[in-house]
Design a protein around this motif. Sequence first.
Motif, PDB file in Angstrom:
ATOM      1  N   ILE A 129       0.979  -1.302  -0.064  1.00 46.26           N
ATOM      2  CA  ILE A 129       0.112  -0.214  -0.206  1.00 46.26           C
ATOM      3  C   ILE A 129       0.870   1.195   0.133  1.00 46.26           C
ATOM      4  O   ILE A 129       1.727   1.239   1.050  1.00 46.26           O
ATOM      5  CB  ILE A 129      -0.846   0.322   1.219  1.00 46.26           C
ATOM      6  N   GLY A 151      -2.392  -0.741  -3.320  1.00 48.37           N
ATOM      7  CA  GLY A 151      -3.287   0.137  -3.420  1.00 48.37           C
ATOM      8  C   GLY A 151      -2.808   1.797  -3.186  1.00 48.37           C
ATOM      9  O   GLY A 151      -1.327   1.765  -2.675  1.00 48.37           O
ATOM     10  N   VAL A 152      -3.440   2.644  -3.540  1.00 42.84           N
ATOM     11  CA  VAL A 152      -2.764   3.962  -3.621  1.00 42.84           C
ATOM     12  C   VAL A 152      -3.732   4.799  -2.592  1.00 42.84           C
ATOM     13  O   VAL A 152      -4.850   4.784  -2.861  1.00 42.84           O
ATOM     14  CB  VAL A 152      -2.750   4.966  -4.991  1.00 42.84           C
ATOM     15  N   ARG A 153      -3.129   5.231  -1.603  1.00 41.35           N
ATOM     16  CA  ARG A 153      -4.147   5.886  -0.438  1.00 41.35           C
ATOM     17  C   ARG A 153      -3.731   7.491  -0.324  1.00 41.35           C
ATOM     18  O   ARG A 153      -2.495   7.649  -0.245  1.00 41.35           O
ATOM     19  CB  ARG A 153      -4.006   5.194   1.030  1.00 41.35           C
ATOM     20  N   SER A 154      -4.656   8.142  -0.138  1.00 35.48           N
ATOM     21  CA  SER A 154      -4.589   9.732   0.349  1.00 35.48           C
ATOM     22  C   SER A 154      -5.323  10.106   1.383  1.00 35.48           C
ATOM     23  O   SER A 154      -6.528  10.175   1.129  1.00 35.48           O
ATOM     24  CB  SER A 154      -4.433  10.606  -1.011  1.00 35.48           C
ATOM     25  N   VAL A 158      -8.558  -4.674   0.167  1.00 35.52           N
ATOM     26  CA  VAL A 158      -7.083  -4.403   0.398  1.00 35.52           C
ATOM     27  C   VAL A 158      -6.544  -4.006   1.652  1.00 35.52           C
ATOM     28  O   VAL A 158      -5.656  -4.233   2.181  1.00 35.52           O
ATOM     29  CB  VAL A 158      -6.743  -3.564  -0.891  1.00 35.52           C
ATOM     30  N   HIS A 213      -4.245  -5.689   4.549  1.00 31.80           N
ATOM     31  CA  HIS A 213      -3.063  -4.795   5.284  1.00 31.80           C
ATOM     32  C   HIS A 213      -3.248  -4.307   6.590  1.00 31.80           C
ATOM     33  O   HIS A 213      -2.643  -3.690   7.263  1.00 31.80           O
ATOM     34  CB  HIS A 213      -2.599  -3.617   4.462  1.00 31.80           C
ATOM     35  N   TRP A 239      -7.941   4.905  -7.197  1.00 28.82           N
ATOM     36  CA  TRP A 239      -7.397   4.392  -8.314  1.00 28.82           C
ATOM     37  C   TRP A 239      -7.739   3.050  -8.958  1.00 28.82           C
ATOM     38  O   TRP A 239      -7.566   2.732 -10.271  1.00 28.82           O
ATOM     39  CB  TRP A 239      -5.636   4.222  -8.016  1.00 28.82           C
ATOM     40  N   ARG A 276      -4.974  -1.108 -13.807  1.00 30.62           N
ATOM     41  CA  ARG A 276      -3.686  -0.301 -13.852  1.00 30.62           C
ATOM     42  C   ARG A 276      -3.125  -0.398 -15.285  1.00 30.62           C
ATOM     43  O   ARG A 276      -1.930  -0.362 -15.159  1.00 30.62           O
ATOM     44  CB  ARG A 276      -2.662  -0.594 -12.793  1.00 30.62           C
ATOM     45  N   VAL A 317      -7.668  16.035  -2.194  1.00 34.57           N
ATOM     46  CA  VAL A 317      -8.170  14.634  -3.057  1.00 34.57           C
ATOM     47  C   VAL A 317      -7.828  13.606  -1.963  1.00 34.57           C
ATOM     48  O   VAL A 317      -6.948  13.696  -1.211  1.00 34.57           O
ATOM     49  CB  VAL A 317      -7.113  14.920  -4.118  1.00 34.57           C
ATOM     50  N   ARG A 318      -8.883  12.783  -1.817  1.00 28.28           N
ATOM     51  CA  ARG A 318      -8.664  11.795  -1.039  1.00 28.28           C
ATOM     52  C   ARG A 318      -8.935  10.399  -1.698  1.00 28.28           C
ATOM     53  O   ARG A 318      -9.964  10.174  -2.331  1.00 28.28           O
ATOM     54  CB  ARG A 318      -9.853  11.999   0.373  1.00 28.28           C
ATOM     55  N   SER A 319      -8.036   9.266  -1.400  1.00 29.58           N
ATOM     56  CA  SER A 319      -8.319   8.061  -1.691  1.00 29.58           C
ATOM     57  C   SER A 319      -8.527   7.018  -0.666  1.00 29.58           C
ATOM     58  O   SER A 319      -7.296   6.904   0.064  1.00 29.58           O
ATOM     59  CB  SER A 319      -7.407   7.677  -2.779  1.00 29.58           C
ATOM     60  N   LEU A 320      -9.427   6.452  -0.205  1.00 29.32           N
ATOM     61  CA  LEU A 320      -9.563   5.366   1.005  1.00 29.32           C
ATOM     62  C   LEU A 320      -9.383   4.135   0.646  1.00 29.32           C
ATOM     63  O   LEU A 320      -9.208   3.217   1.364  1.00 29.32           O
ATOM     64  CB  LEU A 320     -10.833   5.839   2.011  1.00 29.32           C
ATOM     65  N   GLY A 321      -9.768   3.654  -0.705  1.00 31.73           N
ATOM     66  CA  GLY A 321      -9.662   2.354  -0.990  1.00 31.73           C
ATOM     67  C   GLY A 321     -10.874   1.681  -0.587  1.00 31.73           C
ATOM     68  O   GLY A 321     -11.061   0.294  -0.559  1.00 31.73           O
TER      69      GLY A 321
END
Lengths: 334, 334
Positions: free
Chosen positions: A182, A225-228, B112, B116, B187, B191, B226-230
Amino acid sequence: MADISREDLDEIYAFAVELGKQAGKMLMDAAQLRINGGDETQKEKEHVQKENAVDLVTETDENVEAFIKTQIANKYPLHKFIGEESYSKGSSRDYLIDSAPTWCVDPLDGTVNYIHLFPMFCVSIAFIHKNKPLIGIIYAPFTNQFFSSCTGRGAFFNQTQRLPLVRNPVPPMSVNAPSGCIFSCEWGKDRRDTPDGNMHRKIESFVNMATELGGREGRGGMVHGVRSLGSATLDLAYVAMGAFDIWWEGGCWEWDVAAGIAILQEAGGLVTTANPPDNYATDPIEEVRLGSRLYLAIRPAGPSSTETGRESQERTVREVWRRVRNLDYSRPGA
Amino acid sequence: MADISREDLDEIYAFAVELGKQAGKMLMDAAQLRINGGDETQKEKEHVQKENAVDLVTETDENVEAFIKTQIANKYPLHKFIGEESYSKGSSRDYLIDSAPTWCVDPLDGTVNYIHLFPMFCVSIAFIHKNKPLIGIIYAPFTNQFFSSCTGRGAFFNQTQRLPLVRNPVPPMSVNAPSGCIFSCEWGKDRRDTPDGNMHRKIESFVNMATELGGREGRGGMVHGVRSLGSATLDLAYVAMGAFDIWWEGGCWEWDVAAGIAILQEAGGLVTTANPPDNYATDPIEEVRLGSRLYLAIRPAGPSSTETGRESQERTVREVWRRVRNLDYSRPGA
């Protein structure tokens, strides 16, 4: 300057834990006031409505920093204090941490999240001596997640679970890292559409890390995974937890990362610079400099049958460096 | 088919709430087993160590779905059941939701993250009738965040706080939306480095939303974050909370979004399609089709002095459409 005794350090740690809890509660109380709005007394209601969320948050930020600063000054009048709020109002952004016992504090990390009441905000308190972060406290009160560490005492989640969470055994880094990892990264505030500027360098790096193996002319990393999250401090906390494998970022200041670095290092993580050296494959992997504004963090890792944990971390560092661009962040005057 | 009475629906809601709590506890118990590792009995320890995290998670996923399915079959034997685990093993990906009373369940969203042990995972349970999600339950047990709604009964956080959280008054959308907004995006798994493929279309869209106003040939949206939580499910939950202003995504299946859509709609949010129509500025904003795999969600919004809440949401939809690319997701056979 003399070392701090074990006994004194443990006392400072206990003080910092309580300070973090109180500061986190102040953040959450102020958030609750915004949530409740009209359910509160008329006076509070008027206060909430007369200003916008950003002003209220700035006020909370300053109040919490003033509280922390006063508590520290009362208990440890000889210690230095560096806080985000007071620092950013000063004229200098020179690197102010020296060998003296110093508290480095961000009363509110994840400010944008706090404005929008997205739970990923926290208070961050570090105690530094001889340029080393020795104690770290991170408290995210909305989700009641408390991270703490003191050098030699271990790193903990909610004071009872040691970090990293999985530790019997601590898993090694993925064999094909960054694949399987991750990857945590932030878009940040600098959104200038400058060709080859920091934003575009960051995005190119993110895309390299994300793309399938073989893609991007061999730079594709196919991370899991990409998380922000919008909080550098919590990014580091989750790396210490073992939940994030890799965090790569430029532009943070000391108060954004000092507590997170303390906790991550105590948990067994590796922190170095974001920017690849001239020869990413063989140049030494230097220990992070707190004021560098360029950070690459790798989670704690245990040994496999073929590598030590440190070897698998260093392999991962080089695989990240192979895929990312240099970022252009410096200190004013540096 | 007859409507379901208010009394029956309330009973189904109460049943779903308890089911969500039990299923979430199962997820957390299984996570705790992986965390504790060697602290457990020898038998459990061997079990944990003999398989890797991915196998263990698949097993948990299947166990939780089987539990939910059995509980529903016992209580409501005439209701249909669509679950991610059972569905993905079947040969068909045809759209299976019809007008019958149907449960649509993802036993574990954010797989995912769960592998983790990043806390952003949850169980998601929706009850659908006549193609409308009427009840939604989302439970993220690691952070103890419970979201629930039943049509006509309101949407709630932890069963006591109404959604959106800030509601006295509910703020309108930002005047310059998407500027000022938190933009949530993922994302995803696809890919492939295909020119003009979905990944590159997504990234181009993300970058447009993030870049400064005036940048990207006028498409820059300068979102606040910008947020990405999965987790698509939690993305929707945070839109319902009001913490995320905009969520834009392609590729999800019904079980990823059904509960989130139920909760968001009950909270006053707007959900439509991710893909801009031919004329993004004037074409009608159609209500989301659950099986469309293309979603754009806007948080609940209240009126300003110049717009209704709905008007500010629709304005935001069009400003997003202006900045994003069409994504190419369809149903097999469709």
